[in-house]
Each structure stands twice: as structure tokens, then as C-alpha cells.
Design a protein around this motif. Sequence first.
Motif, PDB file in Angstrom:
ATOM      1  N   TYR A  38       1.472   7.782  19.914  1.00 44.32           N
ATOM      2  CA  TYR A  38       1.560   6.843  18.839  1.00 44.32           C
ATOM      3  C   TYR A  38       0.316   6.956  17.674  1.00 44.32           C
ATOM      4  O   TYR A  38      -0.893   7.906  18.307  1.00 44.32           O
ATOM      5  N   ASP A  47      -1.146  -2.949   5.367  1.00 44.61           N
ATOM      6  CA  ASP A  47      -0.074  -2.970   6.471  1.00 44.61           C
ATOM      7  C   ASP A  47       0.353  -4.536   6.778  1.00 44.61           C
ATOM      8  O   ASP A  47       1.400  -4.840   7.796  1.00 44.61           O
ATOM      9  N   ASP A  50       4.144  -5.362   7.427  1.00 47.39           N
ATOM     10  CA  ASP A  50       4.415  -4.824   8.469  1.00 47.39           C
ATOM     11  C   ASP A  50       3.968  -5.665   9.940  1.00 47.39           C
ATOM     12  O   ASP A  50       4.654  -5.661  10.870  1.00 47.39           O
ATOM     13  N   ILE A  84      -3.871  -1.257  14.695  1.00 47.26           N
ATOM     14  CA  ILE A  84      -2.300  -1.026  14.712  1.00 47.26           C
ATOM     15  C   ILE A  84      -1.857   0.183  15.372  1.00 47.26           C
ATOM     16  O   ILE A  84      -2.636   1.121  15.323  1.00 47.26           O
ATOM     17  N   ARG A  86       1.260   2.806  15.423  1.00 47.37           N
ATOM     18  CA  ARG A  86       2.687   3.151  14.895  1.00 47.37           C
ATOM     19  C   ARG A  86       3.302   4.342  15.600  1.00 47.37           C
ATOM     20  O   ARG A  86       2.757   5.027  16.339  1.00 47.37           O
ATOM     21  N   LYS A  87       4.877   4.128  15.842  1.00 45.43           N
ATOM     22  CA  LYS A  87       5.522   5.126  16.417  1.00 45.43           C
ATOM     23  C   LYS A  87       6.526   5.654  15.324  1.00 45.43           C
ATOM     24  O   LYS A  87       7.184   4.953  14.909  1.00 45.43           O
ATOM     25  N   ASP A  89       5.968   6.364  12.187  1.00 45.89           N
ATOM     26  CA  ASP A  89       5.558   5.456  10.670  1.00 45.89           C
ATOM     27  C   ASP A  89       6.120   4.057  10.922  1.00 45.89           C
ATOM     28  O   ASP A  89       5.850   3.409   9.777  1.00 45.89           O
ATOM     29  N   GLU A  90       6.704   3.861  12.030  1.00 43.27           N
ATOM     30  CA  GLU A  90       6.858   2.144  12.181  1.00 43.27           C
ATOM     31  C   GLU A  90       5.805   1.321  13.140  1.00 43.27           C
ATOM     32  O   GLU A  90       5.394   2.030  13.911  1.00 43.27           O
ATOM     33  N   LEU A  91       5.509   0.345  12.455  1.00 46.34           N
ATOM     34  CA  LEU A  91       4.046  -0.451  12.930  1.00 46.34           C
ATOM     35  C   LEU A  91       4.972  -1.204  14.035  1.00 46.34           C
ATOM     36  O   LEU A  91       5.742  -1.855  14.021  1.00 46.34           O
ATOM     37  N   VAL A  92       4.342  -0.656  15.401  1.00 45.36           N
ATOM     38  CA  VAL A  92       5.321  -1.416  16.817  1.00 45.36           C
ATOM     39  C   VAL A  92       4.225  -2.376  17.276  1.00 45.36           C
ATOM     40  O   VAL A  92       4.778  -3.227  18.266  1.00 45.36           O
TER      41      VAL A  92
END
Length: 198
Positions: A38, A47, A50, A84, A86-87, A89-92
Motif C-alpha cells: 500500500y 484527497d 476520496d 491515508i 492507497r492500493k 491509486d485507490e484510497l482505501v
Amino acid sequence: MNKFKEWYRKNVNDKNETKIKEALEFKNRFVNICGNTYFLGKGMIADLPDIIRVDKAAYGNEMKWTKAQFKTQLNNNKDRFYLILRKDDELVGFICISISRDNKCCQIQNVAVLPKFQHQGLSYFLITTIIERAREMELNCVFFICQVGHIKTQDLFKDLGFVQVEVKPNYYDDGENAIVLRLNLDKKNYLASNNFGR
């Protein structure tokens, strides 16, 4: 008396402030959590969409913050701090804290992980990373306020050594009670001592 105040400010307050500033200067990096990679970064105003998306997905109709409140928190770099995850490019997931210099405490304001990424150690990772940051700031405690009905959240924090110290009646707008969970930082607990997030 004025000489003592000046000495105290220079020798105690200034040193404490330096430690807090150093701990808040977070270097973005890639981290491994339970075998997955991550991106761990400091949350920025960019952010915001997201972060709201993750919070809505995690809490749905139980969201307690408005967009304006999230924005205010992200814009406050002096005593607020977001991390934050991200995986691809997706903030998880994210975590937000506030620092009380007078009480030498850190409050975890919010922690949320997308449902499809829950039960993979991300919340543990974020919370233990904050615990280590609080230790670097030489704070006395970390605490979290949550709804009485959120048993799984309470169990997560209790697994990390937090204990219930107070019940706040009618704390939320809907009249629900809240509980205060607190971790004293005068002793190490097992998970928080593994230097997660460094």
C-alpha cells in the motif's frame, strides 16, 4: 516569575513543540500490510473527495461529519493530522487525529476503511502508526470516542490496549451515548511496540 515563565517556554514548551512538528512531518512511502503493498501518505486537501467516499462506504447513514468539517480538518496542519492508505491509486483507508498540547493527548477523530478492504489489518496498521507518532511527540495518551453500539470498533481498540474510561450520555445528535476509550502511553503494548508504519 516572568524569568521562570521565559525559561519554561524555551526549555520545555519549545522542545515539546519541536517534537510534535517533527512527528507531523510525515514522509510518504510504500508499506507492506499482511502481504499486500500500500501507499501510505499524509492526507492533503486534494484527497478530500476520496476521504468522503471511504467514510460514506464505511459508515453509510451514520456519517457524523459534513464535507465542510472534513475540509476544515484537512486544512489545519498545526494540530490535525491525516494518514491515508492507497492500493493501486485507490484510497482505501484513512485515519485522522487531533492533538491537545495542554493535555498532552492525541484524539483519534476518525478511522475508516473501505468494506472490501476490512479485516485485512489496515485499521490496526493505521492506529498503531498513530500510537507510535504520539510516542514520538512524548504525549501521555491516545483516546477515541465512539458510539456505544459500535461493538466491533470497541473490540478493535481494546485489542490494542485501550480501556473504557467514560460514558458520555446523549453525545450524538440522535441521542445515542458515546464511550471514551483511552490508551496511556506510559507503558508499551505489544502491537504498538512493533513500530508499524515506519
